[in-house]
Write a protein that holds these residues in place. Sequence first.
Motif, PDB file in Angstrom:
ATOM      1  N   PRO A  30      19.768  55.895  22.319  1.00 35.31           N
ATOM      2  CA  PRO A  30      20.784  55.794  23.170  1.00 35.31           C
ATOM      3  C   PRO A  30      22.208  55.384  22.821  1.00 35.31           C
ATOM      4  CG  PRO A  30      19.145  53.744  23.390  1.00 35.31           C
ATOM      5  CD  PRO A  30      18.615  54.886  22.205  1.00 35.31           C
ATOM      6  N   THR A  31      23.262  55.413  23.362  1.00 31.18           N
ATOM      7  CA  THR A  31      24.649  55.086  23.180  1.00 31.18           C
ATOM      8  C   THR A  31      24.874  53.776  23.751  1.00 31.18           C
ATOM      9  OG1 THR A  31      25.486  56.027  25.131  1.00 31.18           O
ATOM     10  CG2 THR A  31      25.461  57.392  23.147  1.00 31.18           C
ATOM     11  N   LEU A  32      25.745  53.052  23.414  1.00 34.29           N
ATOM     12  CA  LEU A  32      26.120  51.900  24.094  1.00 34.29           C
ATOM     13  C   LEU A  32      26.176  52.171  25.553  1.00 34.29           C
ATOM     14  CD1 LEU A  32      28.596  50.102  21.595  1.00 34.29           C
ATOM     15  CD2 LEU A  32      26.352  49.425  22.314  1.00 34.29           C
ATOM     16  N   ARG A  33      26.824  53.057  26.014  1.00 33.35           N
ATOM     17  CA  ARG A  33      27.189  53.189  27.439  1.00 33.35           C
ATOM     18  C   ARG A  33      25.620  53.544  28.077  1.00 33.35           C
ATOM     19  NH1 ARG A  33      32.297  54.165  29.186  1.00 33.35           N
ATOM     20  NH2 ARG A  33      33.732  54.191  27.806  1.00 33.35           N
ATOM     21  N   GLU A  34      24.739  54.146  27.416  1.00 34.11           N
ATOM     22  CA  GLU A  34      23.472  54.372  28.123  1.00 34.11           C
ATOM     23  C   GLU A  34      22.794  53.238  28.210  1.00 34.11           C
ATOM     24  OE1 GLU A  34      22.696  59.103  26.577  1.00 34.11           O
ATOM     25  OE2 GLU A  34      22.211  57.539  25.496  1.00 34.11           O
ATOM     26  N   LEU A  35      22.806  52.379  27.199  1.00 35.56           N
ATOM     27  CA  LEU A  35      22.211  50.892  27.188  1.00 35.56           C
ATOM     28  C   LEU A  35      22.673  50.069  28.227  1.00 35.56           C
ATOM     29  CD1 LEU A  35      21.688  50.331  23.290  1.00 35.56           C
ATOM     30  CD2 LEU A  35      19.888  50.808  24.883  1.00 35.56           C
ATOM     31  N   ALA A  36      24.000  50.300  28.478  1.00 32.05           N
ATOM     32  CA  ALA A  36      24.769  49.386  29.439  1.00 32.05           C
ATOM     33  C   ALA A  36      24.314  49.752  30.807  1.00 32.05           C
ATOM     34  CB  ALA A  36      26.338  49.574  29.161  1.00 32.05           C
ATOM     35  N   LEU A  37      24.008  50.894  31.113  1.00 31.43           N
ATOM     36  CA  LEU A  37      23.669  51.542  32.308  1.00 31.43           C
ATOM     37  C   LEU A  37      22.292  50.986  32.593  1.00 31.43           C
ATOM     38  CD1 LEU A  37      24.027  52.907  34.939  1.00 31.43           C
ATOM     39  CD2 LEU A  37      23.379  55.296  33.746  1.00 31.43           C
ATOM     40  N   GLU A  38      21.374  51.108  31.401  1.00 39.94           N
ATOM     41  CA  GLU A  38      20.034  51.095  31.594  1.00 39.94           C
ATOM     42  C   GLU A  38      19.808  49.319  32.196  1.00 39.94           C
ATOM     43  OE1 GLU A  38      15.819  50.735  29.151  1.00 39.94           O
ATOM     44  OE2 GLU A  38      17.628  51.691  28.244  1.00 39.94           O
ATOM     45  N   GLU A  39      20.682  48.564  31.303  1.00 35.51           N
ATOM     46  CA  GLU A  39      20.637  47.101  31.584  1.00 35.51           C
ATOM     47  C   GLU A  39      21.132  46.823  33.073  1.00 35.51           C
ATOM     48  OE1 GLU A  39      22.313  42.890  30.110  1.00 35.51           O
ATOM     49  OE2 GLU A  39      22.070  44.461  28.886  1.00 35.51           O
ATOM     50  N   ALA A  40      22.034  47.489  33.268  1.00 36.81           N
ATOM     51  CA  ALA A  40      22.533  47.051  34.710  1.00 36.81           C
ATOM     52  C   ALA A  40      21.558  47.508  35.983  1.00 36.81           C
ATOM     53  CB  ALA A  40      23.930  47.999  35.155  1.00 36.81           C
ATOM     54  N   ALA A  41      20.933  48.925  35.682  1.00 32.68           N
ATOM     55  CA  ALA A  41      20.058  49.412  36.781  1.00 32.68           C
ATOM     56  C   ALA A  41      18.875  48.229  36.901  1.00 32.68           C
ATOM     57  CB  ALA A  41      19.656  50.514  36.180  1.00 32.68           C
ATOM     58  N   LEU A  42      18.327  47.904  35.468  1.00 33.84           N
ATOM     59  CA  LEU A  42      17.334  46.907  35.547  1.00 33.84           C
ATOM     60  C   LEU A  42      17.401  45.625  36.209  1.00 33.84           C
ATOM     61  CD1 LEU A  42      15.497  47.956  32.113  1.00 33.84           C
ATOM     62  CD2 LEU A  42      14.686  48.401  34.371  1.00 33.84           C
ATOM     63  N   ASP A  43      18.720  45.376  35.964  1.00 34.15           N
ATOM     64  CA  ASP A  43      19.313  43.838  36.435  1.00 34.15           C
ATOM     65  C   ASP A  43      19.156  43.746  38.085  1.00 34.15           C
ATOM     66  OD1 ASP A  43      20.700  41.076  35.734  1.00 34.15           O
ATOM     67  OD2 ASP A  43      21.963  42.131  37.560  1.00 34.15           O
ATOM     68  N   LEU A  44      19.586  45.115  38.634  1.00 39.48           N
ATOM     69  CA  LEU A  44      19.389  45.393  40.094  1.00 39.48           C
ATOM     70  C   LEU A  44      18.072  45.451  40.520  1.00 39.48           C
ATOM     71  CD1 LEU A  44      20.792  45.932  42.828  1.00 39.48           C
ATOM     72  CD2 LEU A  44      20.968  48.239  42.217  1.00 39.48           C
ATOM     73  N   LEU A  45      17.455  46.051  39.784  1.00 38.09           N
ATOM     74  CA  LEU A  45      15.929  46.273  40.172  1.00 38.09           C
ATOM     75  C   LEU A  45      15.095  44.756  40.120  1.00 38.09           C
ATOM     76  CD1 LEU A  45      13.564  48.083  41.101  1.00 38.09           C
ATOM     77  CD2 LEU A  45      13.225  48.533  38.492  1.00 38.09           C
ATOM     78  N   ALA A  46      15.340  44.179  39.119  1.00 40.59           N
ATOM     79  CA  ALA A  46      14.779  42.687  38.928  1.00 40.59           C
ATOM     80  C   ALA A  46      15.457  41.924  40.196  1.00 40.59           C
ATOM     81  CB  ALA A  46      15.135  42.144  37.722  1.00 40.59           C
ATOM     82  N   ALA A  47      16.428  42.002  40.687  1.00 40.67           N
ATOM     83  CA  ALA A  47      17.079  40.979  41.615  1.00 40.67           C
ATOM     84  C   ALA A  47      16.301  41.562  42.765  1.00 40.67           C
ATOM     85  CB  ALA A  47      18.418  41.306  41.802  1.00 40.67           C
TER      86      ALA A  47
END
Length: 209
Positions: A30-47
């Motif tokens: 994955p690219t940096l942008r893809e990793l950034a999106l994955e982390e953002a999505a998981l952060d929202l999901l975790a919350a």
Amino acid sequence: MTTATDRDQALADAAAATAATTAAHEQAAPTLRELALEEAALDLLAARVAAAKKDVRSRMQTALDGAARRDGVERVVATLPNGETVATISLRAGATGPVVVDEEQLARWLRQTYPAQEWTTTRLVREVRPWKLAELVAQMDAAGATQIVDPDTGEVHDVPGVLIKPVRARTHSLTWRKTGKAAVGEAWRSGALTGYMAALTAAPEESTP
């Protein structure tokens, strides 16, 4: 017999294969942008998961407390729509015990009642030494009352500044069956739990800091 030409060709083939494998891995990574999106999505999901879990535990506790008072029910099983039991939820009773609500009052009483004992210290206010406070609380906890017995005279003292109060709230625990997690995971993937996961797929909330 292997010739120099054969060896050179073998080395070339190996190098080409390594280059192809490396290129494939780089393409799949994955690219940096893809990793950034994955982390953002998981952060929202975790919350959302944390908030949903807190909410359902509160509602579950209220329901369990009501069922225990009404019918004596102290446990319930979690069952998938297909009838498979995946976990058991059990009620845990709360507890009461002695709680120091006015340590200054307790310290004054100890100083007056046991003047020869160095159970208190004096700064701006008199306070009980921590080791003695723990000992007194343990005695009252064992007695189930805000009382202690003088070891020398046998006299029972009512201890001021201490009340018997709840020290641990009623709660509940969840125990998974051996295959319960795998079964719930499969039910989630298949869409069987869609109705139970509404909080995770609700409309986006207001932006927060």
